[in-house]
Design a protein around this motif. Sequence first.
Motif, PDB file in Angstrom:
ATOM      1  N   ASN A  23       0.803  -1.226   0.000  1.00  0.00           N
ATOM      2  CA  ASN A  23       0.000   0.000   0.000  1.00  0.00           C
ATOM      3  C   ASN A  23       0.836   1.276   0.000  1.00  0.00           C
ATOM      4  OD1 ASN A  23      -2.251  -1.604   0.102  1.00  0.00           O
ATOM      5  ND2 ASN A  23      -2.671  -1.231   2.263  1.00  0.00           N
ATOM      6  N   TYR A  24       2.133   1.155   0.185  1.00  0.00           N
ATOM      7  CA  TYR A  24       2.998   2.324   0.379  1.00  0.00           C
ATOM      8  C   TYR A  24       2.884   3.351  -0.747  1.00  0.00           C
ATOM      9  CZ  TYR A  24       7.192   5.133   1.084  1.00  0.00           C
ATOM     10  OH  TYR A  24       8.061   6.183   1.246  1.00  0.00           O
ATOM     11  N   LEU A  25       3.051   2.939  -1.986  1.00  0.00           N
ATOM     12  CA  LEU A  25       3.014   3.890  -3.106  1.00  0.00           C
ATOM     13  C   LEU A  25       1.630   4.506  -3.291  1.00  0.00           C
ATOM     14  CD1 LEU A  25       5.337   2.147  -5.720  1.00  0.00           C
ATOM     15  CD2 LEU A  25       5.864   4.079  -4.199  1.00  0.00           C
ATOM     16  N   THR A  26       0.592   3.719  -3.049  1.00  0.00           N
ATOM     17  CA  THR A  26      -0.775   4.254  -3.137  1.00  0.00           C
ATOM     18  C   THR A  26      -0.986   5.325  -2.076  1.00  0.00           C
ATOM     19  OG1 THR A  26      -1.583   2.138  -3.967  1.00  0.00           O
ATOM     20  CG2 THR A  26      -3.228   3.648  -3.047  1.00  0.00           C
ATOM     21  N   ILE A  27      -0.544   5.054  -0.861  1.00  0.00           N
ATOM     22  CA  ILE A  27      -0.682   6.044   0.213  1.00  0.00           C
ATOM     23  C   ILE A  27       0.110   7.301  -0.129  1.00  0.00           C
ATOM     24  CG2 ILE A  27      -0.098   6.547   2.623  1.00  0.00           C
ATOM     25  CD1 ILE A  27      -0.773   3.600   3.252  1.00  0.00           C
ATOM     26  N   LEU A  28       1.349   7.132  -0.589  1.00  0.00           N
ATOM     27  CA  LEU A  28       2.165   8.306  -0.950  1.00  0.00           C
ATOM     28  C   LEU A  28       1.495   9.162  -2.012  1.00  0.00           C
ATOM     29  CD1 LEU A  28       5.969   7.407  -1.073  1.00  0.00           C
ATOM     30  CD2 LEU A  28       4.681   8.568   0.705  1.00  0.00           C
ATOM     31  N   SER A  29       0.780   8.535  -2.925  1.00  0.00           N
ATOM     32  CA  SER A  29       0.116   9.293  -3.999  1.00  0.00           C
ATOM     33  C   SER A  29      -0.969  10.218  -3.456  1.00  0.00           C
ATOM     34  CB  SER A  29      -0.467   8.339  -5.046  1.00  0.00           C
ATOM     35  OG  SER A  29      -1.634   7.699  -4.548  1.00  0.00           O
ATOM     36  N   GLN A  30      -1.416   9.984  -2.233  1.00  0.00           N
ATOM     37  CA  GLN A  30      -2.466  10.801  -1.622  1.00  0.00           C
ATOM     38  C   GLN A  30      -1.908  11.800  -0.608  1.00  0.00           C
ATOM     39  OE1 GLN A  30      -5.662  10.588  -2.761  1.00  0.00           O
ATOM     40  NE2 GLN A  30      -4.631   9.263  -4.232  1.00  0.00           N
ATOM     41  N   MET A  31      -0.588  11.881  -0.477  1.00  0.00           N
ATOM     42  CA  MET A  31       0.050  12.758   0.497  1.00  0.00           C
ATOM     43  C   MET A  31       0.602  14.006  -0.167  1.00  0.00           C
ATOM     44  SD  MET A  31      -0.320  11.191   3.382  1.00  0.00           S
ATOM     45  CE  MET A  31      -1.475   9.820   3.320  1.00  0.00           C
ATOM     46  N   THR A  32       0.721  15.073   0.624  1.00  0.00           N
ATOM     47  CA  THR A  32       1.324  16.313   0.136  1.00  0.00           C
ATOM     48  C   THR A  32       2.844  16.168   0.180  1.00  0.00           C
ATOM     49  OG1 THR A  32       1.475  17.348   2.316  1.00  0.00           O
ATOM     50  CG2 THR A  32      -0.609  17.636   1.092  1.00  0.00           C
ATOM     51  N   SER A  33       3.544  17.090  -0.465  1.00  0.00           N
ATOM     52  CA  SER A  33       5.014  17.032  -0.446  1.00  0.00           C
ATOM     53  C   SER A  33       5.546  17.207   0.978  1.00  0.00           C
ATOM     54  CB  SER A  33       5.611  18.072  -1.388  1.00  0.00           C
ATOM     55  OG  SER A  33       5.205  19.375  -1.022  1.00  0.00           O
ATOM     56  N   THR A  34       4.899  18.029   1.781  1.00  0.00           N
ATOM     57  CA  THR A  34       5.300  18.197   3.190  1.00  0.00           C
ATOM     58  C   THR A  34       5.194  16.866   3.923  1.00  0.00           C
ATOM     59  OG1 THR A  34       4.589  20.504   3.231  1.00  0.00           O
ATOM     60  CG2 THR A  34       4.758  19.389   5.358  1.00  0.00           C
ATOM     61  N   GLU A  35       4.093  16.173   3.707  1.00  0.00           N
ATOM     62  CA  GLU A  35       3.879  14.890   4.376  1.00  0.00           C
ATOM     63  C   GLU A  35       4.881  13.831   3.903  1.00  0.00           C
ATOM     64  OE1 GLU A  35      -0.872  15.093   5.291  1.00  0.00           O
ATOM     65  OE2 GLU A  35      -0.236  14.605   3.259  1.00  0.00           O
ATOM     66  N   ILE A  36       5.144  13.810   2.620  1.00  0.00           N
ATOM     67  CA  ILE A  36       6.112  12.846   2.086  1.00  0.00           C
ATOM     68  C   ILE A  36       7.473  13.068   2.743  1.00  0.00           C
ATOM     69  CG2 ILE A  36       7.390  12.126   0.019  1.00  0.00           C
ATOM     70  CD1 ILE A  36       4.727  12.641  -1.540  1.00  0.00           C
ATOM     71  N   ASN A  37       7.869  14.330   2.889  1.00  0.00           N
ATOM     72  CA  ASN A  37       9.134  14.632   3.559  1.00  0.00           C
ATOM     73  C   ASN A  37       9.117  14.181   5.017  1.00  0.00           C
ATOM     74  OD1 ASN A  37      10.326  15.722   1.277  1.00  0.00           O
ATOM     75  ND2 ASN A  37       9.596  17.783   1.735  1.00  0.00           N
ATOM     76  N   LEU A  38       7.981  14.386   5.711  1.00  0.00           N
ATOM     77  CA  LEU A  38       7.865  13.925   7.100  1.00  0.00           C
ATOM     78  C   LEU A  38       7.942  12.401   7.187  1.00  0.00           C
ATOM     79  CD1 LEU A  38       5.015  16.261   8.436  1.00  0.00           C
ATOM     80  CD2 LEU A  38       7.413  16.253   9.182  1.00  0.00           C
ATOM     81  N   ILE A  39       7.283  11.731   6.261  1.00  0.00           N
ATOM     82  CA  ILE A  39       7.294  10.260   6.236  1.00  0.00           C
ATOM     83  C   ILE A  39       8.713   9.750   6.042  1.00  0.00           C
ATOM     84  CG2 ILE A  39       6.621   8.239   4.849  1.00  0.00           C
ATOM     85  CD1 ILE A  39       3.891   9.720   4.417  1.00  0.00           C
ATOM     86  N   LYS A  40       9.422  10.335   5.100  1.00  0.00           N
ATOM     87  CA  LYS A  40      10.765   9.864   4.776  1.00  0.00           C
ATOM     88  C   LYS A  40      11.793  10.262   5.824  1.00  0.00           C
ATOM     89  CE  LYS A  40      10.008   9.460  -0.170  1.00  0.00           C
ATOM     90  NZ  LYS A  40      10.382   9.903  -1.514  1.00  0.00           N
ATOM     91  N   SER A  41      11.531  11.333   6.570  1.00  0.00           N
ATOM     92  CA  SER A  41      12.500  11.788   7.570  1.00  0.00           C
ATOM     93  C   SER A  41      12.261  11.179   8.949  1.00  0.00           C
ATOM     94  CB  SER A  41      12.476  13.312   7.675  1.00  0.00           C
ATOM     95  OG  SER A  41      11.244  13.742   8.231  1.00  0.00           O
ATOM     96  N   GLY A  42      11.136  10.500   9.120  1.00  0.00           N
ATOM     97  CA  GLY A  42      10.832   9.881  10.410  1.00  0.00           C
ATOM     98  C   GLY A  42      11.776   8.738  10.717  1.00  0.00           C
ATOM     99  N   ASN A  43      11.887   8.402  12.000  1.00  0.00           N
ATOM    100  CA  ASN A  43      12.794   7.326  12.372  1.00  0.00           C
ATOM    101  C   ASN A  43      12.097   5.963  12.433  1.00  0.00           C
ATOM    102  OD1 ASN A  43      11.323   7.783  14.663  1.00  0.00           O
ATOM    103  ND2 ASN A  43      13.068   7.984  16.040  1.00  0.00           N
TER     104      ASN A  43
END
Length: 135
Positions: A23-43
């Motif tokens: 589901n990862y890519l589908t979820i990312l397609s519904q996220m804003t660029s700010t959210e994508i950065n938060l997702i990728k920067s999380g630990n």
Amino acid sequence: NLAICFSESHPMGIDIEKVKVDNYLTILSQMTSTEINLIKSGNLIKESMATIFWSIKEALSKILGTGMLTPFSIFEIVNIDIANNHIQTQFLNFPQYSGLSIIIEDIVFSIVYPKQSKLLFNLIELEDILLKCVM
């Protein structure tokens, strides 16, 4: 199944999601660029982070009564605070609400509630209850 009771003057929403790598890519397609950065920067693992964002947005949509009929960008998450497996979130367009997510194994449990509210529960006890729901 899980339910939450609340007064109409104190709206809350909950959601439960299973973390699925597919589901990862589908979820990312519904996220804003700010959210994508938060997702990728999380630990946390990126699939878990994406599922948390999805689950929190679902819980907020339940408070508002819109469900999936509203573009998820309206529910944009702009701040996260991660402590152990508990994740606190804040929203851009709904600053009056706060979200809390808990990860147990591969299940995300999320609750959204009025920001000025104080949740009075023991997270360890809540985790025990939620773990029983999963089994």
